[in-house]
Design a protein around this motif. Structure first.
Motif, short mmCIF file in Angstrom:
data_model
loop_
_atom_site.label_atom_id
_atom_site.label_comp_id
_atom_site.label_asym_id
_atom_site.label_seq_id
_atom_site.Cartn_x
_atom_site.Cartn_y
_atom_site.Cartn_z
N ALA A 78 -13.98 34.39 -24.15
CA ALA A 78 -13.24 34.21 -22.90
C ALA A 78 -13.96 34.87 -21.73
O ALA A 78 -13.99 34.33 -20.62
CB ALA A 78 -11.83 34.79 -23.04
N ILE A 79 -14.55 36.02 -21.98
CA ILE A 79 -15.28 36.73 -20.92
C ILE A 79 -16.56 36.00 -20.55
O ILE A 79 -16.95 35.94 -19.37
CB ILE A 79 -15.58 38.18 -21.37
N SER B 162 -4.03 33.79 -8.79
CA SER B 162 -5.30 33.54 -9.48
C SER B 162 -5.19 33.82 -10.97
O SER B 162 -5.86 33.18 -11.78
CB SER B 162 -6.42 34.39 -8.86
N ALA B 163 -4.33 34.77 -11.34
CA ALA B 163 -4.13 35.08 -12.77
C ALA B 163 -3.51 33.89 -13.49
O ALA B 163 -3.99 33.47 -14.55
CB ALA B 163 -3.25 36.32 -12.92
N TYR B 164 -2.44 33.34 -12.91
CA TYR B 164 -1.79 32.20 -13.56
C TYR B 164 -2.69 30.96 -13.54
O TYR B 164 -2.72 30.19 -14.50
CB TYR B 164 -0.46 31.89 -12.86
N ASP B 165 -3.43 30.78 -12.45
CA ASP B 165 -4.32 29.62 -12.36
C ASP B 165 -5.47 29.70 -13.35
O ASP B 165 -6.04 28.67 -13.74
CB ASP B 165 -4.88 29.49 -10.94
N SER B 166 -5.85 30.90 -13.76
CA SER B 166 -7.00 31.07 -14.65
C SER B 166 -6.71 30.69 -16.09
O SER B 166 -7.63 30.46 -16.88
CB SER B 166 -7.49 32.52 -14.60
N ILE B 167 -5.44 30.65 -16.46
CA ILE B 167 -5.07 30.36 -17.85
C ILE B 167 -5.25 28.87 -18.14
O ILE B 167 -4.75 28.02 -17.42
CB ILE B 167 -3.62 30.78 -18.12
N LEU C 240 -3.92 26.41 -24.75
CA LEU C 240 -2.84 27.16 -25.41
C LEU C 240 -1.86 26.21 -26.09
O LEU C 240 -1.40 26.47 -27.21
CB LEU C 240 -2.11 28.03 -24.39
N ILE C 241 -1.52 25.11 -25.41
CA ILE C 241 -0.59 24.15 -26.00
C ILE C 241 -1.18 23.54 -27.26
O ILE C 241 -0.48 23.32 -28.26
CB ILE C 241 -0.24 23.04 -24.98
N ILE D 110 -7.26 35.71 -18.25
CA ILE D 110 -7.06 36.47 -17.02
C ILE D 110 -8.15 37.54 -16.87
O ILE D 110 -8.68 37.76 -15.77
CB ILE D 110 -5.66 37.11 -17.01
N VAL D 111 -8.48 38.20 -17.97
CA VAL D 111 -9.55 39.20 -17.93
C VAL D 111 -10.85 38.56 -17.48
O VAL D 111 -11.59 39.11 -16.65
CB VAL D 111 -9.72 39.87 -19.31
#
Length: 618
Positions: free
Chosen positions: A124-125, A468-473, A478-479, A73-74
């Motif tokens: 990630a950044i 956009s935050a949820y879509d960015s993950i 993660l799974i 998200i960042v």
């Protein structure tokens, strides 16, 4: 004998090893998605009874998993505010469009930042930055994503606080022998490995893509440049600076009636604010013109005397560069639309539809039967099949299909992926990230809390919205991480790790010092293929220190070898979250990491084994 075979066959360790080998085999086959394989692993652990439900699903409550999600998200916040794009531009400018220079600067920047904060966070950044650089240079992301992850892992070898394994090994060394590493004890080794890593990636990056793959990376959609050429905008579009005595100052754009009186259409206003240009396209009709504004005007009337017009209204023509549209279109976009059959737009013009007032967009080009229309386009009635080029704020372009059923978007240009919907909030995004870094470096709060604070700040400052935050993950990444975590618990619970470690002690205890360090490094690297580097350090640090005691040698070089080996997780995409994060964006397969990672791990091992005794004598 049969009873012994039956007992051995029923051993939980055997089933854990079989499941582990099966998962690795499926990864290498590359026929199933890696996250699907991870879910199958979790299912089999549940059905086998080897692990409890809490142990199988422990990863979903692991702070590191939450941290990775927050850092995605960042990274998205830096993209939406244009910070990531500015970094990529800086890298491109300094590198002078050279892939070699970009790779070197990228690895130096990532390793430097990762020395003082989470390497996972740094990677990630930089993922969106690398994607933008690849898009601008028209090269495959494969050629830079792997160097990004390698630099992220090397950053863990730079300082004491760079990664958790360093702190774990240091704590164990202090507990047993009351010895400690200094903050920069790792730095000479890390810098040496970084230099070798840069040269290595410069040599092997060609293994990661072919000319065929590079061609697939080229944009399939029209670009902004294509649209500018098709609609001949360079010939019609002019820029004018508003002088201090201009009659335009203090008036809204719509009050000037430039379209009806002169056939001029103001497309955007460039206004300098906080030492950088701000491009205004949304709600342009209500925007009040100020001194020193730069007006981007579409001159639809070819008979207009521009010199006389500028003299009358005290405007100063200024040069429009070839790259000006691309620079401006980070925040202002273009798209082709066409009227829908039987819509109210057929037979009516932009003026009659009040197109700019209703949608916040300007019609700057019309193609009919493949031919460009000339003249006063605002008054031209639309016909079925017309292609209209509209320009305006990217946010309004995205919303156009939801706001009207009279027009259909033909295709979004490729630059829409580089749109910066929250450009004005870039300083707030930087503040949020700096706050996160300071909190992580200082250790005032856990890393996951620091990342959460940064995400909340990004939301508060409107750098990012919920969707956009949820879509960015990257949920698949993660799974995969969560699904592989049960192996760490299972190997410890069934005694698999202890069995291997004891075998190593009995095998290499009487060998030379360098061979003992090599054996330690290899064991750490192998164990690190299946469990986290932190867990590897926890398991191996006491073994290494005890081996040093049995051989009457200093434990410091043994402990340092374990710390470096724990960070040398280059060989598979599941060896480290850093590798997992670049797996999807880079388009890699499991074998790519083996092909690149194994030789480099051997190089790191040789550097460690021969440099560590020099810096930390036995």
């Amino acid at each position: 004998m049969n009873e012994q075979l039956l007992i051995w066959f029923q051993s939980p360790l055997l089933w854990v090893v079989a499941l582990l080998l099966g998962a690795v085999f499926l990864f290498m086959q590359n026929k199933l998605h890696m996250d699907v394989i991870a879910l199958l692993v979790m299912l089999l652990f549940c059905l086998s009874g080897i692990l409890s439900l809490d142990e199988v699903f422990a990863g979903f409550s692991d702070p590191n998993v939450i941290l990775i999600a927050l850092l995605f998200i960042v990274g998205e916040g830096l993209v939406r505010t244009g910070v990531a794009y500015q970094v990529s531009e800086w890298l491109m400018k300094v590198a002078n469009n050279s892939e070699i220079k970009v790779l070197i600067l990228l690895m130096l920047a990532v390793a430097g930042l990762g020395s003082f904060m989470s390497s996972t966070g740094v990677v990630a950044i930089f993922i969106p930055v690398v994607l933008m650089i690849c898009q601008q240079m028209n090269i495959s992301p494969k050629r830079l994503m792997m160097p990004l992850s390698v630099a992220g892992l090397i950053s863990g070898m730079m300082t004491l606080i760079a990664t958790a394994p360093n702190l774990v090994v240091n704590a164990e060394l202090a507990r047993i022998d009351n010895l400690r590493f200094s903050f920069f004890s790792f730095t000479p080794i890390g810098l040496t490995i970084l230099v070798i890593g840069i040269f290595y990636m410069l040599l092997v990056r060609r293994w990661l893509s072919s000319s065929t793959e590079d061609l697939k990376q080229k944009q399939k959609r029209d670009s902004i440049t294509d649209l500018i050429e098709e609609y001949q905008l360079h010939q019609r579009t002019k820029r004018f600076v508003v002088k201090s005595n201009s009659q335009f100052i203090g008036h809204a754009v719509e009050d000037l009636h430039l379209r009806s009186n002169y056939g001029l259409n103001i497309l955007a206003i460039e206004r300098w604010k906080h030492f950088r240009p701000l491009f205004i396209a949304a709600s342009l009709g209500k925007t009040e013109i100020k001194e020193k504004d730069i007006l981007l005007i579409d001159v639809a009337n070819p008979d207009l005397d521009l010199s006389a017009f500028c003299h009358l209204y005290h405007l100063e023509p200024t040069e429009i560069r070839n790259t000006h549209f691309n620079e401006q279109l980070k925040s202002v976009g273009m798209v082709e639309i066409t009227p829908v059959p039987d819509s109210v737009a057929i037979g009516r013009s932009a003026a009659e539809l009040r197109f700019r007032s209703n949608y916040g967009l300007n019609v700057i080009g019309i193609k009919r039967n493949g031919e460009l229309l000339q003249g006063h386009l605002v008054e031209e009635p639309y016909k079925l099949g017309d292609q209209l080029l509209v320009i305006g704020d990217w946010k309004l372009i995205r919303k156009l299909p939801d706001r009207t059923k009279d027009f259909f978007v033909l295709d979004y240009p490729s630059e829409i992926e580089r749109a910066v919907p929250a450009r004005s909030q870039s300083m707030h995004a930087i503040l949020s990230v700096v706050t996160m870094v300071v909190l992580m470096v200082s250790g005032v709060v856990p890393n996951v809390v620091a990342a959460l604070i940064a995400c909340l700040m990004l939301g508060k400052f409107r750098c990012i919205d919920a969707k956009s935050a949820y879509d960015s993950i990257h949920w698949a990444s993660l799974i995969l991480i969560v699904g592989m975590m049960p192996f760490s618990i299972a190997l410890q619970k069934t005694g698999g790790v202890d069995l291997v470690v004891n075998f190593m002690i009995n095998t290499v205890g009487n060998m030379g010092k360098h061979w003992i360090l090599i054996s330690l490094f290899i064991l750490c690297a192998v164990v690190g293929l299946f469990i986290s580097n932190t867990a590897t350090a926890i398991l191996m640090a006491p073994i290494a220190i005890n081996m040093a005691h049995q051989l009457n040698l200093s434990p410091v070089p043994f402990a340092m070898t374990v710390a470096i080996a724990a960070s040398a997780a280059f060989m598979t995409p599941i060896s480290s979250p850093v590798n997992t994060m670049v797996l999807g964006p880079g388009g890699y397969k499991f074998g790519d990491f083996i092909k690149i990672g194994v030789p480099f791990t051997i190089l790191v091992m040789l550097v460690t084994v021969f440099l560590v005794p020099v810096l930390f004598p036995f």
